[in-house]
Design a protein around this motif. Structure first.
Motif, PDB file in Angstrom:
ATOM      1  N   ILE A 199       0.834  -1.201   0.000  1.00  0.00           N
ATOM      2  CA  ILE A 199       0.000   0.000   0.000  1.00  0.00           C
ATOM      3  C   ILE A 199       0.868   1.251   0.000  1.00  0.00           C
ATOM      4  O   ILE A 199       0.594   2.226  -0.712  1.00  0.00           O
ATOM      5  CB  ILE A 199      -0.950  -0.002   1.217  1.00  0.00           C
ATOM      6  N   ALA A 200       1.940   1.232   0.788  1.00  0.00           N
ATOM      7  CA  ALA A 200       2.862   2.377   0.817  1.00  0.00           C
ATOM      8  C   ALA A 200       3.474   2.611  -0.564  1.00  0.00           C
ATOM      9  O   ALA A 200       3.593   3.749  -1.024  1.00  0.00           O
ATOM     10  CB  ALA A 200       3.957   2.142   1.851  1.00  0.00           C
ATOM     11  N   ALA A 201       3.851   1.517  -1.241  1.00  0.00           N
ATOM     12  CA  ALA A 201       4.458   1.632  -2.568  1.00  0.00           C
ATOM     13  C   ALA A 201       3.468   2.204  -3.577  1.00  0.00           C
ATOM     14  O   ALA A 201       3.845   3.004  -4.445  1.00  0.00           O
ATOM     15  CB  ALA A 201       4.968   0.273  -3.025  1.00  0.00           C
ATOM     16  N   ILE A 202       2.199   1.803  -3.488  1.00  0.00           N
ATOM     17  CA  ILE A 202       1.183   2.369  -4.369  1.00  0.00           C
ATOM     18  C   ILE A 202       1.115   3.880  -4.199  1.00  0.00           C
ATOM     19  O   ILE A 202       1.110   4.650  -5.171  1.00  0.00           O
ATOM     20  CB  ILE A 202      -0.198   1.746  -4.087  1.00  0.00           C
ATOM     21  N   GLN A 203       1.061   4.333  -2.952  1.00  0.00           N
ATOM     22  CA  GLN A 203       0.925   5.763  -2.691  1.00  0.00           C
ATOM     23  C   GLN A 203       2.138   6.540  -3.181  1.00  0.00           C
ATOM     24  O   GLN A 203       2.003   7.617  -3.786  1.00  0.00           O
ATOM     25  CB  GLN A 203       0.671   5.996  -1.203  1.00  0.00           C
ATOM     26  N   GLN A 326       1.623  16.843   3.185  1.00  0.00           N
ATOM     27  CA  GLN A 326       0.868  17.176   1.976  1.00  0.00           C
ATOM     28  C   GLN A 326      -0.443  16.405   1.871  1.00  0.00           C
ATOM     29  O   GLN A 326      -1.281  16.719   1.029  1.00  0.00           O
ATOM     30  CB  GLN A 326       1.729  16.909   0.747  1.00  0.00           C
ATOM     31  N   GLY A 327      -0.614  15.399   2.716  1.00  0.00           N
ATOM     32  CA  GLY A 327      -1.885  14.705   2.790  1.00  0.00           C
ATOM     33  C   GLY A 327      -2.051  13.490   1.906  1.00  0.00           C
ATOM     34  O   GLY A 327      -3.110  12.856   1.935  1.00  0.00           O
ATOM     35  N   TRP A 328      -1.025  13.112   1.120  1.00  0.00           N
ATOM     36  CA  TRP A 328      -1.204  11.953   0.239  1.00  0.00           C
ATOM     37  C   TRP A 328      -0.669  10.654   0.836  1.00  0.00           C
ATOM     38  O   TRP A 328      -0.878   9.589   0.257  1.00  0.00           O
ATOM     39  CB  TRP A 328      -0.593  12.199  -1.140  1.00  0.00           C
ATOM     40  N   ILE A 329      -0.019  10.726   1.966  1.00  0.00           N
ATOM     41  CA  ILE A 329       0.337   9.510   2.692  1.00  0.00           C
ATOM     42  C   ILE A 329      -0.698   9.279   3.788  1.00  0.00           C
ATOM     43  O   ILE A 329      -0.840  10.077   4.715  1.00  0.00           O
ATOM     44  CB  ILE A 329       1.748   9.592   3.291  1.00  0.00           C
ATOM     45  N   THR A 330      -1.434   8.195   3.640  1.00  0.00           N
ATOM     46  CA  THR A 330      -2.440   7.792   4.620  1.00  0.00           C
ATOM     47  C   THR A 330      -2.352   6.280   4.785  1.00  0.00           C
ATOM     48  O   THR A 330      -2.849   5.528   3.940  1.00  0.00           O
ATOM     49  CB  THR A 330      -3.855   8.187   4.172  1.00  0.00           C
TER      50      THR A 330
END
Length: 363
Positions: A199-203, A326-330
């Protein structure tokens, strides 16, 4: 902070005091002095998972009398509320990892919680701050210490469980993409996209402008991968899924593969890569036979992801903090376990039952 001192010791002291008071009524300081002696003789202790020998999940022992560590001058003492569960922790526990801790030790690399106290030279954190940490060991406990440079602010929008999913998974994903020199406009296949690292890699890959393919073993996991940014997903338990990946690239192949189970997939990975393709080996649990000619005819590179340098860790965590701001890591949290159920968590993560990040809760 809770203490679990020896109840027997307390009973003996109180009984002794009562006896002295009964035989010497003038000695009114007895009770107070004995209570002070009792408190000073007992250190504050905590619950923690301890490993005294390397082996299977049975070596994970819950203890309730582990001394709470004191922070050094440059350290932060954190009251842990959640600890991440990572495959590498199972390898270390079993003794099958190049760098092993001294025994006994408390496992766990990722923790999130609240600052309880700080060392004399710490100025950037204070008691009560919400934080997440990256550790060598020590996260599977009520309290842990960490160097202040390995502690990061946890914003209110993220839960403690999400904070415990930030360090190892996102650091690994970042370093993997960097080592294979992933570039915008390239296509990346994340072979095992539904766990914490996947999931981290996708983001990260979406943020970099890549086309993202992902594989998983369940419809629920594949849906999670899509919700987190994957463009296309494929069920790696279905026959013919490799052909579907090729079709999705018009038979050109993919530029980059992030591989979570190389002993199963590496041979096919080489066939899926296009000219000058690169595969990052993130996970492996055995040996594999490959045809080296695949690497020769297409100028392929197989790159290991592990044993990060200090500079890589520093850069990766800066990228993680930037993505959070920046809000794109969730982080996506999967199954949650109480700390005392750590053996179940270690079984599940090796059995491949991860959908999102597995987390231990430390109430």
């Amino acid at each position: 902070m809770r203490t679990r001192s020896s109840i027997h010791l307390l009973s003996v002291l109180f009984a002794t005091c009562a006896l002295q008071v009964a035989t010497n009524e003038d000695d009114s300081s007895c009770s107070f002095d004995l209570m002070k002696a009792c408190r000073s003789s007992v250190s504050a202790v905590m619950k923690a998972v301890r490993v005294s020998e390397f082996g299977g999940v049975s070596v994970l022992k819950m203890k309730e009398d582990v001394i709470i560590p004191s922070p050094g001058p440059n350290e932060v003492l954190v009251r842990v509320h959640a600890a991440g569960v990572n495959p590498v922790e199972t390898y270390i526990r079993s003794g099958k990892y190049p760098a092993l801790p001294n025994l006994p030790y408390t496992p766990g690399n990722d923790a999130a919680g609240v600052v309880h106290s700080v060392g004399s030279k710490v100025s950037q954190f204070k008691k009560g701050d919400r934080v997440f940490t990256q550790l060598c060991t020590g996260a599977y406990a009520e309290f842990t210490t960490a160097d202040q440079n390995s502690v990061f602010d946890l914003p209110e929008r993220l839960s403690f469980a999400q904070g415990a999913a930030l360090s190892i998974p996102y650091r690994t994903a970042y370093v993997a993409l960097k080592r294979v020199q992933a570039r915008a406009s390239e296509t990346v296949l994340i072979h095992g996209a539904t766990g914490g690292v996947g999931i981290a890699a996708i983001q990260f890959a979406r943020a970099y402008g890549m086309t993202v393919f992902g594989t998983g073993g369940s419809s629920q996991g594949l849906e999670m991968a899509l919700q987190n940014g994957a463009h296309k997903v494929f069920n790696h338990k279905e026959s013919g899924y490799l052909d579907l990946i090729r079709e999705a690239t018009n038979d050109d192949g993919v530029d980059v593969i992030l591989e979570m189970l190389a002993n199963v997939n590496l041979g096919e990975d080489l066939k899926l890569l296009k000219m000058d393709g690169r595969v990052a080996v993130i996970g492996n649990r055995g040996t594999v036979e490959i045809n080296p000619r695949e690497t020769m005819t297409k100028r392929l590179a197989i790159i290991g992801v592990g044993r990060f340098t200090d500079e890589e860790v520093k850069e990766a965590m800066a990228a993680v903090v930037g993505g959070i701001d920046q809000g794109w890591i969730t982080p996506l949290v999967g199954k949650e376990y109480l700390l005392e159920n750590v053996t179940e968590a270690h079984r599940d993560i090796i059995d491949g039952n991860a959908r999102g990040k597995m987390v231990l809760l430390v109430p």
